[in-house]
Design a protein around this motif. Structure first.
Motif, PDB file in Angstrom:
ATOM      1  N   PRO A 169       1.689  -1.247  -5.336  1.00 15.55           N
ATOM      2  CA  PRO A 169       0.366  -1.554  -4.771  1.00 15.55           C
ATOM      3  C   PRO A 169      -0.696  -1.918  -5.796  1.00 15.55           C
ATOM      4  CG  PRO A 169       1.319   0.336  -3.656  1.00 15.55           C
ATOM      5  CD  PRO A 169       2.221   0.025  -4.812  1.00 15.55           C
TER       6      PRO A 169
ATOM      7  N   GLU B 130      -5.532  -0.865  -5.119  1.00 10.99           N
ATOM      8  CA  GLU B 130      -4.563  -1.847  -4.646  1.00 10.99           C
ATOM      9  C   GLU B 130      -4.979  -3.272  -5.015  1.00 10.99           C
ATOM     10  OE1 GLU B 130      -3.384   0.729  -0.646  1.00 10.99           O
ATOM     11  OE2 GLU B 130      -4.319  -1.253  -0.456  1.00 10.99           O
TER      12      GLU B 130
ATOM     13  N   ARG C 255      -6.105   3.594  -2.407  1.00 15.55           N
ATOM     14  CA  ARG C 255      -6.426   2.323  -1.753  1.00 15.55           C
ATOM     15  C   ARG C 255      -7.353   1.481  -2.616  1.00 15.55           C
ATOM     16  NH1 ARG C 255      -5.328   2.380   3.768  1.00 15.55           N
ATOM     17  NH2 ARG C 255      -5.631   0.130   3.626  1.00 15.55           N
TER      18      ARG C 255
ATOM     19  N   ARG D 150      -2.954  -2.783   5.889  1.00 19.12           N
ATOM     20  CA  ARG D 150      -3.667  -3.851   5.198  1.00 19.12           C
ATOM     21  C   ARG D 150      -4.202  -4.833   6.242  1.00 19.12           C
ATOM     22  NH1 ARG D 150      -3.659  -4.331  -0.783  1.00 19.12           N
ATOM     23  NH2 ARG D 150      -4.478  -6.370  -0.184  1.00 19.12           N
TER      24      ARG D 150
ATOM     25  N   GLY E 247       5.714  -0.609   1.948  1.00 23.34           N
ATOM     26  CA  GLY E 247       4.714   0.323   1.446  1.00 23.34           C
ATOM     27  C   GLY E 247       5.307   1.698   1.233  1.00 23.34           C
TER      28      GLY E 247
ATOM     29  N   THR F 197       0.858  -1.194   0.000  1.00 25.64           N
ATOM     30  CA  THR F 197       0.000   0.000   0.000  1.00 25.64           C
ATOM     31  C   THR F 197       0.886   1.232   0.000  1.00 25.64           C
ATOM     32  OG1 THR F 197      -1.728   1.197   1.218  1.00 25.64           O
ATOM     33  CG2 THR F 197      -0.117   0.005   2.535  1.00 25.64           C
ATOM     34  N   HIS F 198       0.363   2.337  -0.493  1.00 24.98           N
ATOM     35  CA  HIS F 198       1.046   3.616  -0.349  1.00 24.98           C
ATOM     36  C   HIS F 198       0.508   4.389   0.847  1.00 24.98           C
ATOM     37  CE1 HIS F 198       2.673   3.951  -4.738  1.00 24.98           C
ATOM     38  NE2 HIS F 198       3.532   3.382  -3.914  1.00 24.98           N
TER      39      HIS F 198
ATOM     40  N   VAL G  71      -3.732   8.426   2.872  1.00 25.53           N
ATOM     41  CA  VAL G  71      -2.662   8.050   1.949  1.00 25.53           C
ATOM     42  C   VAL G  71      -1.707   9.220   1.895  1.00 25.53           C
ATOM     43  CG1 VAL G  71      -2.102   7.238  -0.341  1.00 25.53           C
ATOM     44  CG2 VAL G  71      -4.317   6.705   0.612  1.00 25.53           C
TER      45      VAL G  71
END
Length: 387
Positions: free
Chosen positions: A252, A39, A36, A70, A64, A17-18, A368
């Motif tokens: 991601p 992803e 998100r 997550r 990430g 994830t970022h 994010v």
């Protein structure tokens, strides 16, 4: 263009994830981060791990952003473990609880690398843009309680480079087996802050002396890794062990890259796991073969006796500094563009603080916000030259 068939990769950087609770000014992830909603799903990450194991990968960094965001992280860890891949969690420590760690170790998590911004709580929180030091200290205690190997990663820059002694003492106090002192790589948000992050040559030399002295005194107690600062050394390094030579990154959204920063290169046409297999991406995609080996080089790299060792340096750094990814990495003292780097190192930037990672009002949601630094040399994920 490639000189010979590529050997299988043995390392995978899984950018799950970022999303991240921190706002680090040295964040090296792209300026435009993956939402998100875009992803990979749990089953898609599980398939990535299955394919990675079949391809030959033996080590993965679960990174990430902050992978603890997550909820399906235990399932992803389990999929990697089932594929025979050694798993390491790369985390800010924010959100790590005893219950969460137990769920991860129960599915096969083997080690943890914890990011730290400074040895002093207030300075660490300021650099991170979030009150996170207490969470980091608590996370370190949980990892040691679980009897997992603990590594500490510190991204170094002008604002914390003079705190090396204290940072090494912190790693000892927290029970780490290894501390990685990684000078900032200027990609993404960090590139925007370069003038405010880049230390003077004298500051680097003081830090080098501290590392040498502490290594000698701590032999057998703490592994102290000093990742050579590219801009100061005058010597190019094979980024990530060489383009498409050692490791691959899955972003991601499933984009497959030779290194995390390669997403910034125009016209790369990187494959995606939703459309292509990892095997095809590694062995056959134009993106991975573009700068593999030495056949793509022009002079001075083509005729340089170091070409098989440094592989022309970093393609992303060449692009960031010159706008042309095919040029010799300007950090090399033999590069036609080396003057660009020399000027940056010898000309002090502004004294005011770097800008924390943030978004415009029309950008992604606030959750994010920042990415933790990409680890460069945690064993057995050796992807950068050391001293």
């Amino acid at each position: 263009m490639t000189d010979a068939p590529a050997a299988p990769p043995w390392a995978l950087l899984a950018e799950l994830t970022h999303g991240c609770p921190l706002h680090c000014a040295y964040c090296s992830n792209p300026l435009e981060l993956t939402r998100r909603s875009a992803e990979l799903r749990t089953d898609e990450w599980a398939d990535v791990m299955r394919q990675a194991g079949e391809l030959g990968v033996v080590q993965t960094h679960l990174s990430g952003g902050e992978p603890l965001l997550r909820r399906d992280l235990p399932e992803i860890v389990g999929a990697a473990d089932a594929a025979g891949i050694h798993t390491q969690l790369v985390t800010s420590g924010v959100g790590l609880t005893r219950e969460r760690l137990a769920a991860l170790t129960g599915r096969g998590l083997r080690s943890v690398q914890l990011s730290v911004q400074h040895a002093e709580a207030g300075a660490s929180d300021r650099i991170a843009g979030h009150r996170s030091f207490a969470a980091k200290r608590g996370a370190a205690a949980l990892v040691r309680e679980a009897d997992l190997p603990l590594g500490v990663n510190v991204v170094l820059h002008r604002d914390n480079l003079d705190a090396l002694d204290a940072l090494i003492d912190l790693a000892l106090d927290w029970g780490a087996e290894r501390i990685e002192l990684a000078n900032t790589q200027f990609y993404g948000w960090a590139l925007l802050n370069r003038d405010r992050l880049l230390p003077a040559r004298e500051q680097i030399e003081r830090a080098r002396a501290v590392v040498a002295a502490r290594r000698e005194g701590l032999a057998g107690r703490l592994d102290v890794v000093w990742v050579v600062p590219d801009y100061v050394e005058g010597t190019a390094k094979p980024c990530m062990g060489g383009w498409g030579a050692v490791s691959l990154t899955v972003a991601p959204d499933g984009t497959v890259l030779p290194c995390p920063a390669a997403a910034t290169l125009p016209g790369l046409d990187a494959p995606n796991v939703r459309d292509r297999t990892l095997e095809w991406a590694w062995h056959h995609s134009p993106a991975f073969n573009r700068y593999r080996g030495t056949g793509w080089m022009s002079d001075p790299c083509r005729s340089c006796p170091q070409r098989d060792a440094d592989l022309g340096g970093c393609r992303c750094q060449a692009y960031a500094l010159t706008g042309d990814a095919s040029r010799t990495d300007p950090v090399c003292r033999l590069a036609p563009d080396h003057g660009l780097v020399r000027t940056l190192v010898e000309t002090p930037g502004p004294g005011h603080p770097a800008t924390p990672r943030s978004f415009s009002a029309t950008g992604p949601p606030a959750r994010v916000t920042c990415s933790e630094p990409v680890p460069r040399t945690f064993q057995p994920f050796l992807i950068s030259e050391q001293e």
